[in-house]
Write an enzyme that holds these catalytic residues in place. Sequence first.
Site, PDB file in Angstrom:
ATOM      1  N   VAL A 191      -2.365  -8.950  -2.521  1.00 50.19           N
ATOM      2  CA  VAL A 191      -2.894  -8.513  -3.880  1.00 50.19           C
ATOM      3  C   VAL A 191      -4.480  -8.096  -3.599  1.00 50.19           C
ATOM      4  O   VAL A 191      -4.911  -7.031  -4.082  1.00 50.19           O
ATOM      5  CB  VAL A 191      -2.786  -9.791  -4.957  1.00 50.19           C
ATOM      6  CG1 VAL A 191      -3.213  -8.994  -6.299  1.00 50.19           C
ATOM      7  CG2 VAL A 191      -1.274  -9.841  -5.123  1.00 50.19           C
ATOM      8  N   HIS A 454       6.637   7.737 -29.441  1.00 52.96           N
ATOM      9  CA  HIS A 454       6.604   8.996 -28.740  1.00 52.96           C
ATOM     10  C   HIS A 454       5.440   9.744 -29.127  1.00 52.96           C
ATOM     11  O   HIS A 454       5.256   9.877 -30.343  1.00 52.96           O
ATOM     12  CB  HIS A 454       7.866   9.780 -28.876  1.00 52.96           C
ATOM     13  CG  HIS A 454       7.691  11.031 -28.238  1.00 52.96           C
ATOM     14  ND1 HIS A 454       7.877  11.211 -26.670  1.00 52.96           N
ATOM     15  CD2 HIS A 454       7.547  12.431 -28.661  1.00 52.96           C
ATOM     16  CE1 HIS A 454       7.591  12.519 -26.532  1.00 52.96           C
ATOM     17  NE2 HIS A 454       7.433  13.264 -27.505  1.00 52.96           N
TER      18      HIS A 454
HETATM   19  P1  AMP Z   1      -2.000 -12.758  -0.225  1.00 54.00           P
HETATM   20  O1  AMP Z   1      -1.724 -14.322   0.169  1.00 54.00           O
HETATM   21  O2  AMP Z   1      -1.313 -11.946  -1.214  1.00 54.00           O
HETATM   22  O3  AMP Z   1      -3.520 -12.764  -0.647  1.00 54.00           O
HETATM   23  O4  AMP Z   1      -1.873 -11.844   1.061  1.00 54.00           O
HETATM   24  C1  AMP Z   1      -2.595 -12.301   2.327  1.00 54.00           C
HETATM   25  C2  AMP Z   1      -2.132 -11.152   3.327  1.00 54.00           C
HETATM   26  O5  AMP Z   1      -2.951 -11.625   4.645  1.00 54.00           O
HETATM   27  C3  AMP Z   1      -0.449 -11.741   3.780  1.00 54.00           C
HETATM   28  O6  AMP Z   1       0.119 -10.869   3.481  1.00 54.00           O
HETATM   29  C4  AMP Z   1      -0.590 -12.288   5.338  1.00 54.00           C
HETATM   30  O7  AMP Z   1       0.432 -11.642   6.024  1.00 54.00           O
HETATM   31  C5  AMP Z   1      -1.938 -11.548   5.889  1.00 54.00           C
HETATM   32  N1  AMP Z   1      -2.365 -12.174   6.879  1.00 54.00           N
HETATM   33  C6  AMP Z   1      -2.990 -13.448   6.996  1.00 54.00           C
HETATM   34  N2  AMP Z   1      -3.215 -13.499   8.352  1.00 54.00           N
HETATM   35  C7  AMP Z   1      -3.487 -12.468   8.846  1.00 54.00           C
HETATM   36  C8  AMP Z   1      -3.703 -11.870  10.395  1.00 54.00           C
HETATM   37  N3  AMP Z   1      -4.401 -12.710  11.331  1.00 54.00           N
HETATM   38  N4  AMP Z   1      -4.228 -10.649  10.477  1.00 54.00           N
HETATM   39  C9  AMP Z   1      -3.254  -9.718   9.791  1.00 54.00           C
HETATM   40  N5  AMP Z   1      -2.890 -10.163   8.292  1.00 54.00           N
HETATM   41  C10 AMP Z   1      -2.908 -11.485   8.230  1.00 54.00           C
END
Ligand code: AMP
Length: 481
Positions: A191, A454
């Site tokens: 997000v 509408h």
């Molecule tokens: P959120 O928890 O919604 O804020 O999303 C964080 C995102 O970061 C998740 O989709 C994880 O898969 C991604 N993520 C965590 N560590 C890494 C990393 N080392 N490289 C790329 N993406 C990552």
Amino acid sequence: MSADYDVIVIGAGPAGYVAAIRAAQLGFNTACIEKWLDNDNKLVLGGTCLNVGCIPSKALLDSSHKYIEAKHEFGLHGIETGAVKIDVPTMIQRKEKVVKQMSGGIGGLFQANKVTPISGVGKLLKDKKVEVTSHDGKSQVLTADHVIIAAGSVPIEIPPAPTDGDVIVDSTGALEFQEVPKRLGVIGAGVIGLELGSVWSRLGSEVVVLEATENFLPMVDQQIAKEAKKILIKQKLDIKLGAMVTGSKLKKGKSPSVAVQYKDKEGDQEIIFDKLIVCVGRKPYTEGLLSDDCGVEKDERGFIKVDDHCLTNVAGVYAIGDVVRGPMLAHKGSEEGVMVAEIIAGQKAAMNYDLIPSVIYTHPEIASIGKTEEQLKAEGVEYKVGTFPFLAVGRAVAANDADGMVKMLADAKTDRVLGCHIVGPSAADLVQTVTLAMEFSTSAEDIGMTVFAHPALSEAVHEAALAVNGHAIHMPNRKKR
Ligand code: AMP
Ligand code: FAD
């Protein structure tokens, strides 16, 4: 001997300040302890949400969207402008003004409701005592009949990309850039990553989002996620899925940059950015919060353990918001705050954890309530689907804002609405109308029989509900009735 306060709340974010206000409304002598100070050493209320989260990110999303409209869309309406330019420091100052106004408003609400704000770091001791250490190092111990912990969360750091507060930053740093970075990396297509990536991409950054998982937005209904991805790619966000960041190397000097190493299915890769935002999630914040003998337990991920009513394992001690299980969303914590205050007052309050809307404020917005199609399949529930595109909604076309669709899911036998997922203009507000209806156990037919104004964007919700039973009007139906 009576306690100093009926209720002490630790933390004045959207969970804590709402709990404090509701407790005071119910007649409790309530204090709220907060440790956040501004540059002038003045107490800052509102927590992450108001200061470095929901509100400032939306302020920048709104500014950057207006820039896009002025630059690329005004011409369609016959509006001529000169060259459109962005003054980043002014945009950031406006955001700060918005933050100050909102956060200051909480002080006013505390006053009006007779909540006592206390500046300092709160620590829960045993027997519902709370030690408050103020910023000059002095401490006092207060007693309460009930303690509500609302200490929130902080960004997760990852060893391959430690933040330096300049080139590699977390979400807070990304709200402060004083110029548009030419090459911007974002780690994490969650997000926050998508929202902040969108802000700077709209202003001209070449944005690459590196996401470890192969699925885009795995928590979102996948039909909606696919549609959203198409739209975001059209907006020039370069989203690399299956790209696990493994390391980074900072280059300091006159034009600092960072080389980021990542692994994808083709092997080891490297990419250079001028700024890198690490948005890999948040973790509960409990540093210095709990004395060894206070008795409150945490789970293996560091969240304070609570039951469905946010009661910890210690009688009279509750915990709410990001510091406990569940989605890390401001409104989830606020509702928990209301519930706990009412439980303390002896009311039979409960919260419906199945109906917490969630929104990603890209443009268009991505909003969800209830079950996704993937969840219903996994649970073996038989369901019906109705979808409706914004392209067939007059108001959306008139506004030149017709990307996306509404998808509604209903129980195959009872017709009860089980989920609604939207990518489209004002999706946050539209999904709320369905949330309200779902709270009253609506059927798709009920929504279909409701009169909608509408022209309005909400007609897409009406038509998706009609489509569930095969009788949408402004679109051919898969199943005719
Ligand atoms: P959120 O928890 O919604 O804020 O999303 C964080 C995102 O970061 C998740 O989709 C994880 O898969 C991604 N993520 C965590 N560590 C890494 C990393 N080392 N490289 C790329 N993406 C990552
Ligand atoms: P917090 O808001 O983190 O507040 C906790 C407070 O407790 C802080 O003020 C902290 O200083 C204080 N505190 C901690 N420990 C102590 C202590 N020992 N003593 C005294 N005080 C203490 N959510 C949404 O719902 N919608 C959004 O659009 C959205 N956008 C976001 C955008 C960004 C960039 C970020 C970072 C987050 C966003 N969130 C959004 C998430 C939202 O901000 C959090 O879910 C919400 O702030 C959590 O509320 P909380 O009260 O539990 O914790």
